[in-house]
Design a protein around this motif. Structure first.
Motif, short mmCIF file in Angstrom:
data_model
loop_
_atom_site.label_atom_id
_atom_site.label_comp_id
_atom_site.label_asym_id
_atom_site.label_seq_id
_atom_site.Cartn_x
_atom_site.Cartn_y
_atom_site.Cartn_z
N MET A 88 0.82 -1.21 0.00
CA MET A 88 0.00 0.00 0.00
C MET A 88 0.86 1.27 0.00
SD MET A 88 -3.04 -0.85 -0.36
CE MET A 88 -2.90 -2.48 -1.05
N ALA A 89 1.96 1.25 0.76
CA ALA A 89 2.86 2.40 0.77
C ALA A 89 3.48 2.62 -0.60
CB ALA A 89 3.94 2.21 1.83
N ALA A 90 3.90 1.55 -1.25
CA ALA A 90 4.48 1.65 -2.59
C ALA A 90 3.44 2.13 -3.59
CB ALA A 90 5.06 0.31 -3.01
N SER A 91 2.19 1.70 -3.43
CA SER A 91 1.13 2.13 -4.34
C SER A 91 0.86 3.63 -4.21
CB SER A 91 -0.15 1.34 -4.06
OG SER A 91 0.05 -0.02 -4.29
N VAL A 92 0.88 4.12 -2.98
CA VAL A 92 0.69 5.56 -2.78
C VAL A 92 1.84 6.33 -3.41
CG1 VAL A 92 0.65 7.37 -1.01
CG2 VAL A 92 -0.74 5.33 -0.73
N LEU A 93 3.06 5.87 -3.21
CA LEU A 93 4.22 6.54 -3.81
C LEU A 93 4.18 6.48 -5.34
CD1 LEU A 93 7.11 5.49 -1.41
CD2 LEU A 93 5.98 7.72 -1.60
N ALA A 94 3.67 5.39 -5.89
CA ALA A 94 3.57 5.27 -7.35
C ALA A 94 2.50 6.19 -7.91
CB ALA A 94 3.27 3.82 -7.73
N ALA A 95 1.47 6.48 -7.12
CA ALA A 95 0.39 7.35 -7.59
C ALA A 95 0.73 8.83 -7.44
CB ALA A 95 -0.89 7.03 -6.84
N LEU A 96 1.69 9.18 -6.60
CA LEU A 96 2.00 10.59 -6.33
C LEU A 96 2.36 11.40 -7.57
CD1 LEU A 96 3.85 10.69 -2.90
CD2 LEU A 96 1.62 11.63 -3.50
#
Length: 124
Positions: A88-96
């Motif tokens: 989930m943390a990586a997904s948020v960073l990928a969406a930024l």
């Protein structure tokens, strides 16, 4: 982009030519400001499409150093368990990047999606 270019009235081009403007001046000072929202819209759409690309990156990129963020996130899923917090943390960073780009260019994108882009350019 064809729709944006076709929406620019031909009379603007002709009026600039009559005033003595060169081809480069007509493009940069008359046509480009009118189609700028379209350029931004196409650019942001292309960026989002390429940023979110998964299938081709998964198939064609063989080196670990060349893999995209989305392929890296897919590699976080394990056979016996998944660290959902990390995913989930990586997904948020990928969406930024997409969220930031949209936030910065939101006004231009909305203008690019409306039909009255040459409103006020030609007296009717």
């Amino acid at each position: 982009m064809t729709g944006f270019l076709n929406a620019v009235p031909r009379t603007l081009d002709e009026a600039a030519r009559i005033d003595g403007a060169s081809t480069l001046t007509v493009i940069t000072r008359v046509i480009a400001p009118l189609i700028w929202p379209g350029i931004v819209t196409v650019g942001v759409t292309a960026f989002i499409a390429m940023w979110d690309e998964f299938l081709f990156a998964q198939i064609f990129l063989t080196s670990e150093s060349l893999k995209t963020v989305q392929v890296g996130i897919a590699g976080l899923f394990g056979e016996y368990g998944t660290g959902w917090g990390v995913v989930m943390a990586a997904s948020v960073l990928a969406a930024l990047p997409t969220i930031l780009l949209f936030s910065l260019l939101q006004r231009r994108l909305v203008a690019g999606m409306t039909t009255g882009m040459t409103a006020g350019a030609v007296k009717e």
